[in-house]
Design a protein around this motif. Sequence first.
Motif: not given
Length: 478
Positions: A461-478
Amino acid sequence: MQKLTTLISTALLTTSTTLAFGQAHNVSGGYQKPTDPQVIENLEQWQDMKFGLFMHWGTYSQWGIVESWSLCPEDEGWTQRKPEHGATYNEYVKNYENLQTTFNPTDFNPQKWADAAKAAGMKYVVFTTKHHDGFAMFDTKESDYKITSSKTPFSSNPKANVTKEIFNTFRNDGFKIGAYFSKPDWHTDFYWWNYFPPKDRNVNYDPKKHPERWEKFKNYTYNQINELTSEYGKVDILWLDGGWVRPFKTIDQSVDWQKTIKVEQDIDMDRIGGMARKNQPGIIVVDRTVPGNWENYVTPEQAIPEHPLDIPWESCITMGDSFSYVPNDNYKPTKKIVETLVKIISRGGNYLLNIAPGPKGDYDQAAYDRLNELAGWMKINQNAVYATRTIAPYHQGDYYYTRSKDSKIVNVFHLSEGDTYQQPNEYVFQVPDNFKVKKIAILGHKGRLDWSQRDNQITLRSPGTRFNYATAIQLQSK
């Protein structure tokens, strides 16, 4: 730059990089991986940097025309001459070369460039020390056609040797230093001999019929590159343009522009490269479009490969429409620059973004505006950019993937079509195979995230924070 009109398709790890108004590279079997440990280490560091600054600058900036190419007697769109600069070809050439006598870029301040580029996240610089027109932007001893000549007004300025000033300034700010150098030189009598008129971009005599003249050209080229790699501090990249100057046996007849090469133009790259490596141990040599020992990475121009390549590569792309300064140029929006960066790094490449200084020695304000906007985005998202490598699926829909070098983090960039970035209500994307997600973060957002996983699909779900140009999501492994 080399102006070509070839448009070819790209296949993953096979035939070619995709080029529009650029330069074709056959990369299937032609690439030779360096064996020198220092070169390998330098290439690895360079691949970690991802984002560099390219600068085309010369006397041609005074006319606001394409760099050098109007001197070339080929009937192409980029070689056209404006009548007000000369009614005949010979008059035009005389007036073009006379630009040396009025070149006085008194606003030149390389620290201003370095500050803006560093803030925008650039990590290395490649500067045009000499383009095809032969005008040297450094204090060469081989020619008087140079910025430090008494014929050039700027020669009396303490910063007249602009190459040295740029290299020292950017190096002091932690940048890797790249020297662009044109192998062909349309000013010297050793390449375009005044006994014959030039016919096209190539040497205008047969080197096999006049070996003594060609030997002088080889030595002239060798000596200038020796100057650049021995008198200007640490140089990390020797970026050689003008791929028609090459051994005849290396011509690829499937590439249209290479079919125009009719004579042997071997300048002995083993001698040049060996000298450069002796002067600068570990230097990356980029002999563009000439596969073999001295093309340490390939350089698609004004375009991006459609799929990842398994060899080192770099797209050189202009911020405006032109590599050289043009008044009121059409500068790409920051959103487009960010998207280009994301696409390039997701396919394993580096992004060399060209900004052209004007005749007074500074960028247009629009270029600084873009760099400032980039700085804001890079400050938030840099951890997903630098020191990353490719990972399947590379690209799905609006999502682009990279990974940390240890594969413990996967970065998923979300892009959107249109002039402004459209942040979705939910990010829905696939997890790379065999990657076990332990934690998810969105760079630039500090609060809690609501996400779920079903099989290999993440719904975030998209948070309330607004981003410019592109969003970067980071997945950390187990």
